[in-house]
Design an enzyme around this catalytic site. Structure first.
Site, short mmCIF file in Angstrom:
data_model
loop_
_atom_site.label_atom_id
_atom_site.label_comp_id
_atom_site.label_asym_id
_atom_site.label_seq_id
_atom_site.Cartn_x
_atom_site.Cartn_y
_atom_site.Cartn_z
N HIS A 248 0.83 -1.21 0.00
CA HIS A 248 0.00 0.00 0.00
C HIS A 248 0.87 1.26 0.00
O HIS A 248 1.36 1.66 1.06
CB HIS A 248 -0.88 0.02 1.24
CG HIS A 248 -1.80 -1.17 1.33
ND1 HIS A 248 -3.15 -1.08 1.14
CD2 HIS A 248 -1.54 -2.48 1.59
CE1 HIS A 248 -3.70 -2.28 1.27
NE2 HIS A 248 -2.74 -3.14 1.55
N HIS B 103 -4.54 3.00 -3.22
CA HIS B 103 -4.62 2.36 -1.90
C HIS B 103 -3.80 1.08 -1.77
O HIS B 103 -2.87 1.01 -0.99
CB HIS B 103 -6.08 2.09 -1.53
CG HIS B 103 -6.22 1.24 -0.34
ND1 HIS B 103 -6.23 1.76 0.94
CD2 HIS B 103 -6.30 -0.10 -0.20
CE1 HIS B 103 -6.32 0.77 1.79
NE2 HIS B 103 -6.37 -0.37 1.13
N GLU C 167 -18.08 -6.27 24.06
CA GLU C 167 -17.19 -7.44 24.06
C GLU C 167 -16.03 -7.30 23.08
O GLU C 167 -14.89 -7.65 23.40
CB GLU C 167 -17.97 -8.72 23.72
CG GLU C 167 -18.85 -9.25 24.83
CD GLU C 167 -20.23 -8.61 24.83
OE1 GLU C 167 -20.45 -7.63 24.09
OE2 GLU C 167 -21.09 -9.09 25.59
N HIS D 198 -28.54 -17.98 23.50
CA HIS D 198 -27.56 -17.91 24.58
C HIS D 198 -26.85 -19.23 24.84
O HIS D 198 -26.08 -19.35 25.78
CB HIS D 198 -28.24 -17.42 25.87
CG HIS D 198 -28.49 -15.94 25.87
ND1 HIS D 198 -29.14 -15.30 24.83
CD2 HIS D 198 -28.18 -14.97 26.77
CE1 HIS D 198 -29.21 -14.02 25.10
NE2 HIS D 198 -28.63 -13.78 26.26
C1 LIG Z 1 -11.57 -5.63 9.46
C2 LIG Z 1 -11.01 -5.35 8.10
N1 LIG Z 1 -11.85 -5.31 7.06
C3 LIG Z 1 -11.35 -5.11 5.82
C4 LIG Z 1 -10.03 -4.95 5.62
C5 LIG Z 1 -9.48 -4.81 4.20
N2 LIG Z 1 -9.00 -3.43 4.02
C6 LIG Z 1 -7.72 -3.13 4.16
S1 LIG Z 1 -7.44 -1.52 3.98
C7 LIG Z 1 -9.07 -1.21 3.66
C8 LIG Z 1 -9.57 0.15 3.36
C9 LIG Z 1 -8.99 1.08 4.24
O1 LIG Z 1 -9.34 2.38 3.92
P1 LIG Z 1 -8.74 3.46 4.88
O2 LIG Z 1 -8.89 2.97 6.25
O3 LIG Z 1 -9.34 4.75 4.55
O4 LIG Z 1 -7.22 3.42 4.53
P2 LIG Z 1 -6.51 4.26 3.38
O5 LIG Z 1 -7.15 3.85 2.10
O6 LIG Z 1 -6.74 5.66 3.69
O7 LIG Z 1 -5.09 3.86 3.48
C10 LIG Z 1 -9.79 -2.37 3.71
C11 LIG Z 1 -11.24 -2.46 3.47
C12 LIG Z 1 -9.19 -4.98 6.74
N3 LIG Z 1 -7.89 -4.84 6.65
N4 LIG Z 1 -9.72 -5.15 7.95
#
Ligand SMILES: Cc1ncc(C[n+]2csc(CCOP(=O)(O)OP(=O)(O)O)c2C)c(N)n1
Length: 693
Positions: A36, A270, A434, A496
């Site tokens: 990234h 990204h 939780e 539950h």
């Molecule tokens: C719980 C979770 N869901 C999905 C992802 C896959 N994922 C990685 S980065 C991202 C998008 C992140 O966007 P942002 O937080 O705005 O980061 P930026 O693009 O600004 O670096 C996703 C959906 C993940 N890492 N964790």
């Protein structure tokens, strides 16, 4: 140096340094052809300001206890962190930057605690790091309240984090943020990489709320930096955040994903490399030489590496300070060092009760509560609570204080555990959060100095599961107390009643799951949990009474340490059948064995509270419990049968539950679903028959 007096030269050095972070990251992503680049390009300025002007750390000793913590919650931006670690002098050589995401490197795709010096938490599943930071800030303020004395602030550091849109969208972060506000964690400071773009879209497609207002409503102090490249504004905001002592801080920094690249502000920046041509254009655009790759200008490196001398000085000063403290408060100092090393004080288990034989017995959750009460006075580092279930989980540490801001003591204090409302309190009220609890527990463990536990109903372990997985991955000592462990819950009904949760947790590598069979096994399970420094342990306990076995007749409960043990041997030591059970079902096989014996069937009884502990034993031991020659084996457990065939083999059988339960009194459910001694006998005879045929 304050921002207004920075000279043109220093401004140039700032710019050079920020771009060094940017292009070290971009080159590494490009070489790996994966990763990234967008986040480091946009967030480098704020990371630079934080790491060179505020973060108190010692790159030569990443484990210095009083260091500021920094969590990159947006773990996908890992190259930003690796660049910072390399540049400031951690043992992360340039070679490792060049090996980003490759086999055998210490620079994996997402940061992994324990793999790379200076990585405080394993992050990547968005929102988790956010919660970890809250846990670290709680640990800091708790230990400070416990150990600091007038003139001696031996625990005194900030917890910083870099969070992204994804972090703020995940529920786990909202839970943790809400609790952080409630707890007034003034030394928690998060920089929000507010770039309006996520992985697949602009944020407006999925979220348009005012995050600043949301966090204000949680009780946070918020500030906005309009231009993410404005170092002076970032500097000023960080200073203001540090002067705010009773609210956690969120600094919303408007940045641009993939800043300077042709893909700026688009989601294409990204999650994939920019491309060779785009890297070139980005470098040209920001005035950076296209070649050589991995360029680190000497001036920038020297500037970053000032962190080494600064860090060594800071740590040395702290040690001098600590020596003074140790002279004045020797006993406390000793406790402190012991706690920080994760060692157990001598006699911590001296008062753990031995439960007398009792056919009526007790709920294992009650036994657990008694054991905790016996341990707590001798183990001050035991710290935790439940998700609003203290009366059910029996996990409150009576008179050990409530971890709350002292100013709340004047309000409604019902539900208090007694012993004062302040940060020295050892009962943490997680509220009905939780998932947040799971992430916070990880943060507490990662910080060190406390042995954290968290409790809820076993069925809601599902709500914590992502954090449990990370605790296991990081090898952290986190203790989960899960009660109401089966259809034995009764009238509350299917929602539950855990069915698949045992199988689910047993599938987590490195997690130890223990479902003790009676009060004495519960006591032993707690010993194992406390004595296991490098992995999480889940205690799975009953709502209902189970008998306390007569240990003069049955083997000692200490057998639990080996995961499974022969509880009762067949007459003459020649079993033709092995009956195996966990938890509340141990009572059933004990009853069944008596009946079968009357019929002349010789059964060995095996109590098997923990598959994982058993799997760690030698092959000899495992074969001594389950001799290959005895193929007639019947396992009984009120949960999904998945996995049991590993122990019962193809000739064995298992009485389990591969469907949901129902709402009715527990004894009725047990009867209707086949958890009776009669049914165990019936199935045992059938197994035996099959094996004789
Ligand atoms: C719980 C979770 N869901 C999905 C992802 C896959 N994922 C990685 S980065 C991202 C998008 C992140 O966007 P942002 O937080 O705005 O980061 P930026 O693009 O600004 O670096 C996703 C959906 C993940 N890492 N964790």
């Amino acid at each position: 140096m304050t921002p207004d007096v920075r000279t043109a030269d220093s401004a140039e050095l700032d710019r050079l340094s920020v771009d060094t972070i940017r292009f070290l990251s971009v080159d590494a992503v490009q070489k790996a052809n994966s990763g990234h680049p967008g986040l480091p390009l946009g967030a480098a300025p704020m990371a630079y300001v934080l790491w060179t002007r505020f973060l108190r750390h010692n790159p030569a000793n990443p484990r210095w206890f009083n260091r500021d913590r920094f969590v990159l919650s947006a773990g996908h931006g890992s190259m930003l962190l690796y660049s910072l670690l390399h540049l400031t002098g951690y043992d992360v050589p340039l070679e490792q930057i060049k090996q980003f995401r490759q086999w055998g490197s210490i620079t994996p795709g997402h940061p992994e605690h324990g793999m790379t010096p200076g990585v405080e938490a394993t992050t990547g599943p968005l929102g988790q790091g956010f919660g970890n930071g809250v846990g670290m800030a709680i640990a800091e303020v708790h230990l400070a309240a416990h150990y600091n004395r007038p003139g001696f602030n031996i625990v005194d550091h900030y917890t910083y984090g870099l969070v992204s849109d994804g972090d703020l969208m995940e529920g786990v972060a909202s839970e943790a943020a809400s609790l952080a506000g409630q707890l007034q964690l003034g030394k928690l400071i998060y920089l929000f990489d507010d770039n309006h773009v996520t992985l697949s879209a602009g944020t407006n497609i999925a979220i348009n709320e005012d995050c600043a207002q949301r966090f204000q409503a949680y009780g946070w102090h918020t500030q906005t930096v309009e231009d993410g490249n404005d170092l002076a504004a970032i500097d000023k905001a960080l200073r203001a955040a540090r002067s705010e002592t009773t609210r956690p801080s969120l600094i919303l920094v408007r940045t641009h994903l993939g800043y300077g690249s042709p893909k700026q502000d688009t989601f294409e920046a990204h999650g994939s490399p920019l491309g060779v041509e785009e890297v070139k254009l980005t470098k040209q655009n920001l005035g950076w030489p296209v070649e050589p790759l991995f360029l680190i200008p000497q001036a920038a490196l020297a500037h970053f590496r000032e962190a080494l001398a600064r860090g060594q000085r800071a740590e040395a000063e702290w040690h001098a300070h600590f020596s003074g403290y140790a002279r004045k408060h020797p006993a406390l100092a000793q406790d402190f060092l012991q706690g920080m090393r994760g060692e157990l004080p001598p006699g911590w288990d001296a008062d753990i009760p031995v439960f007398p034989a009792d056919p009526k017995g007790m709920k294992t959750r009650v036994a657990s509560g008694k054991v905790m009460s016996a341990i707590a006075p001798h183990l001050p580092s035991l710290f935790g609570g439940s998700a609003d279930l203290d009366p059910s989980t029996h996990t409150a540490l009576k008179d050990a204080g409530d971890f709350e801001p002292a100013d709340r003591a004047s309000g409604d204090t019902q539900g208090s555990s007694g012993g004062g409302w302040n940060y020295a309190g050892r009962n943490l009220h997680f509220g009905i959060r939780e998932h947040g609890m799971g992430a916070i527990l990880n943060g507490l463990a990662l910080h060190g100095g406390v042995i954290p536990y968290g409790a809820t109903f076993f069925v809601f372990s599902d709500y914590i599961r992502p954090a449990i997985r990370l605790a296991a991955m990081m090898g952290q000592r986190v203790i989960y107390v899960f009660t109401h462990d089966s259809i034995g819950v009764g009238e509350d009904g299917t929602t539950h009643q855990p069915v698949e949760q045992l199988a689910n947790l047993r599938a987590v590598p490195r997690l130890v799951v223990i479902r003790p069979g009676d009060a004495n096994e519960t006591a032993c399970a707690w010993r194992v949990a406390i004595e296991t420094p490098d992995r999480p342990v889940a205690l799975v306990l009953t709502r209902q009474d189970v008998s306390s076995l007569d240990r003069a007749l049955y083997a000692p409960a200490e057998g639990l340490r080996r995961g499974a043990y022969v509880l009762y041997e067949a007459a003459g030591g020649k079993p033709e059948l092995i009956l195996i059970a966990t938890g509340s079902e141990v009572d059933l096989i004990v009853e069944a064995q008596k009946q079968l014996q009357k019929e002349g069937i010789q059964a060995r009884l095996v109590s098997m509270p923990s598959w994982e502990l058993f799997d760690m034993q030698s092959e000899d031991y495992r074969r001594s419990v389950f001799p290959p020659s005895i193929r007639a084996r019947l396992a009984v457990e009120a949960g999904a049968t998945q996995g049991w065939h590993r122990y019962i083999g193809e000739w064995g059988d298992v009485i389990g539950l591969d469907h949901f339960g129902a709402s009715a009194p527990a004894p009725i459910l047990m009867r209707e679903f086949g958890f009776t001694a009669e049914n165990v006998c019936l199935r045992a005879r059938a197994v035996l028959e099959r094996n004789r045929a």
